[in-house]
Design a protein around this motif. Structure first.
Motif, PDB file in Angstrom:
ATOM      1  N   GLN A   1       0.841  -1.199   0.000  1.00  0.00           N
ATOM      2  CA  GLN A   1       0.000   0.000   0.000  1.00  0.00           C
ATOM      3  C   GLN A   1       0.878   1.251   0.000  1.00  0.00           C
ATOM      4  O   GLN A   1       1.943   1.278   0.620  1.00  0.00           O
ATOM      5  N   PRO A   2       0.451   2.312  -0.703  1.00  0.00           N
ATOM      6  CA  PRO A   2       1.228   3.566  -0.711  1.00  0.00           C
ATOM      7  C   PRO A   2       1.341   4.151   0.700  1.00  0.00           C
ATOM      8  O   PRO A   2       0.419   4.028   1.510  1.00  0.00           O
ATOM      9  N   PHE A   3       2.485   4.754   0.971  1.00  0.00           N
ATOM     10  CA  PHE A   3       2.738   5.401   2.266  1.00  0.00           C
ATOM     11  C   PHE A   3       3.122   6.845   1.972  1.00  0.00           C
ATOM     12  O   PHE A   3       4.164   7.103   1.381  1.00  0.00           O
ATOM     13  N   ARG A   4       2.261   7.788   2.384  1.00  0.00           N
ATOM     14  CA  ARG A   4       2.424   9.182   1.952  1.00  0.00           C
ATOM     15  C   ARG A   4       3.315  10.026   2.859  1.00  0.00           C
ATOM     16  O   ARG A   4       3.624  11.162   2.533  1.00  0.00           O
ATOM     17  N   LEU A   5       3.695   9.473   3.994  1.00  0.00           N
ATOM     18  CA  LEU A   5       4.597  10.220   4.884  1.00  0.00           C
ATOM     19  C   LEU A   5       6.048   9.886   4.577  1.00  0.00           C
ATOM     20  O   LEU A   5       6.337   8.900   3.908  1.00  0.00           O
ATOM     21  N   LEU A   6       6.962  10.725   5.078  1.00  0.00           N
ATOM     22  CA  LEU A   6       8.414  10.523   4.951  1.00  0.00           C
ATOM     23  C   LEU A   6       8.891  10.526   3.500  1.00  0.00           C
ATOM     24  O   LEU A   6       9.922   9.942   3.183  1.00  0.00           O
ATOM     25  N   ALA A   7       8.137  11.201   2.627  1.00  0.00           N
ATOM     26  CA  ALA A   7       8.533  11.252   1.219  1.00  0.00           C
ATOM     27  C   ALA A   7       9.503  12.393   0.943  1.00  0.00           C
ATOM     28  O   ALA A   7      10.272  12.337  -0.011  1.00  0.00           O
ATOM     29  N   THR A   8       9.494  13.417   1.789  1.00  0.00           N
ATOM     30  CA  THR A   8      10.361  14.574   1.569  1.00  0.00           C
ATOM     31  C   THR A   8      11.483  14.592   2.605  1.00  0.00           C
ATOM     32  O   THR A   8      11.377  13.978   3.673  1.00  0.00           O
ATOM     33  N   LEU A   9      12.533  15.330   2.281  1.00  0.00           N
ATOM     34  CA  LEU A   9      13.661  15.450   3.211  1.00  0.00           C
ATOM     35  C   LEU A   9      13.221  16.145   4.495  1.00  0.00           C
ATOM     36  O   LEU A   9      13.658  15.774   5.598  1.00  0.00           O
ATOM     37  N   LYS A  10      12.347  17.133   4.374  1.00  0.00           N
ATOM     38  CA  LYS A  10      11.860  17.846   5.557  1.00  0.00           C
ATOM     39  C   LYS A  10      11.128  16.895   6.498  1.00  0.00           C
ATOM     40  O   LYS A  10      11.339  16.921   7.716  1.00  0.00           O
ATOM     41  N   GLN A  11      10.265  16.034   5.935  1.00  0.00           N
ATOM     42  CA  GLN A  11       9.543  15.079   6.765  1.00  0.00           C
ATOM     43  C   GLN A  11      10.509  14.102   7.437  1.00  0.00           C
ATOM     44  O   GLN A  11      10.338  13.738   8.603  1.00  0.00           O
ATOM     45  N   ARG A  12      11.533  13.686   6.698  1.00  0.00           N
ATOM     46  CA  ARG A  12      12.534  12.784   7.270  1.00  0.00           C
ATOM     47  C   ARG A  12      13.260  13.436   8.444  1.00  0.00           C
ATOM     48  O   ARG A  12      13.494  12.809   9.486  1.00  0.00           O
ATOM     49  N   MET A  13      13.635  14.700   8.298  1.00  0.00           N
ATOM     50  CA  MET A  13      14.367  15.382   9.351  1.00  0.00           C
ATOM     51  C   MET A  13      13.487  15.641  10.574  1.00  0.00           C
ATOM     52  O   MET A  13      13.950  15.581  11.722  1.00  0.00           O
ATOM     53  N   VAL A  14      12.202  15.945  10.329  1.00  0.00           N
ATOM     54  CA  VAL A  14      11.265  16.111  11.454  1.00  0.00           C
ATOM     55  C   VAL A  14      11.113  14.793  12.202  1.00  0.00           C
ATOM     56  O   VAL A  14      11.126  14.749  13.434  1.00  0.00           O
ATOM     57  N   PHE A  15      10.976  13.710  11.445  1.00  0.00           N
ATOM     58  CA  PHE A  15      10.839  12.381  12.047  1.00  0.00           C
ATOM     59  C   PHE A  15      12.096  12.019  12.842  1.00  0.00           C
ATOM     60  O   PHE A  15      12.011  11.505  13.964  1.00  0.00           O
ATOM     61  N   ALA A  16      13.273  12.291  12.273  1.00  0.00           N
ATOM     62  CA  ALA A  16      14.536  12.005  12.956  1.00  0.00           C
ATOM     63  C   ALA A  16      14.680  12.836  14.224  1.00  0.00           C
ATOM     64  O   ALA A  16      15.138  12.339  15.262  1.00  0.00           O
TER      65      ALA A  16
END
Length: 284
Positions: free
Chosen positions: A13-28
């Motif tokens: 299934q598609p996963f729409r989060l963590l697709a951008t660098l900004k989202q990755r850095m927020v998650f990290a």
């Protein structure tokens, strides 16, 4: 077999989060803060006994461990961004990312905080026993929070777009009243051209039978401005209000500006204080 097919289908299934660098850095960042607070507050798995302070980082103790973990998390998420950026993210990519996170955190920690008598694999297994539950807890919490925020943000955008798409109210007539509230003139919006103040009166310029006509109304320009604020009429000078719909040009004349109106030979001056207001209305 049916259960396996269902699991495989869900993993694709598609996963729409963590697709951008900004989202990755927020998650990290969230993962780093969560890990540090969790280590300091709960000291899980008797971690203070697990950390051997013969390590070069012994002075830093738990905060030092948290900082190292944070650096490793950022590196791991950055690596995953470049690894998956040209792919449509699916659920199994997140599972792979979880595995990458736990391995990338565990290997350096197994080396930095190790007991010389133990082999690397023993240290690695013990480290994984701490890292996996902690990372899993954050993945569940972090993705849940990001999903809630994403849903809220999309809802706000949807509401904003709906507001933008609302049809504008079409005004059939503009009613001009005197100072006593009595109706003196009713015009089609496109026929109204401008108002000019004349002591205690206001002169209304408008089109009638393809000719420019005028009507004198006992009222103040300030009252007219308040009454017609919603009808594309804007004050450009202490003595003038113009109908934006009939503005043909704004020109610079010397150190000031003038407005040219459709059907009017004499230009209307713009005071310095009103230049930005007029320009904003003409160029929204």
């Amino acid at each position: 077999m049916k259960a396996l097919r269902h699991i495989a289908k869900q993993a694709c299934q598609p996963f729409r989060l963590l697709a951008t660098l900004k989202q990755r850095m927020v998650f990290a960042s969230g993962m780093f803060v969560f890990s540090l607070l969790f280590l300091l507050l709960f000291i899980p798995f008797n971690i203070t006994e697990w950390i051997v302070y013969t390590s070069p980082f012994k002075v830093l103790q738990l905060p030092g461990l948290g900082v190292i973990v944070g650096i490793l998390i950022y590196i791991s998420q950055l690596l995953q961004y470049f690894l998956f950026r040209n792919k449509q993210l699916k659920v199994y990519h997140i599972l792979i990312g979880f595995f990458i996170d736990t391995v990338m955190i565990s290997i350096p920690l197994s080396i930095l905080y190790s007991i010389p008598a133990n082999s690397f694999w023993i240290e690695f297994r013990q480290t994984m026993a701490i890292v996996v539950p902690l990372a899993l807890l954050w993945y569940i919490l972090g993705i849940s929070l990001m999903t809630l925020w994403n849903n809220y943000y999309n809802k706000e955008i949807s509401i904003s777009r709906q507001e933008d798409l609302k049809p504008t109210i079409q005004v059939d007539r503009i009613n001009i009243k005197d100072g006593n509230g009595q109706l003196r003139l009713s015009l089609r919006p496109e026929d109204l051209i401008y108002f000019e103040s004349a002591d205690n009166y206001v002169i209304v310029f408008f089109r009638k039978n393809q000719r420019i006509s005028r009507e004198v109304v006992r009222n103040s320009l300030k009252n007219i401005e308040t009454d017609l604020n919603a009808y594309n009429c804007v004050r450009c000078h202490r003595s003038f209000i113009v109908n934006i719909a009939n503005v043909t040009a704004i020109k610079k004349k010397g150190r000031s500006y003038i407005i040219e109106l459709d059907g009017i030979d004499s230009p209307i001056p713009i005071s310095r204080g009103y230049v930005k207001i007029v320009n904003d209305l003409l160029n929204p």
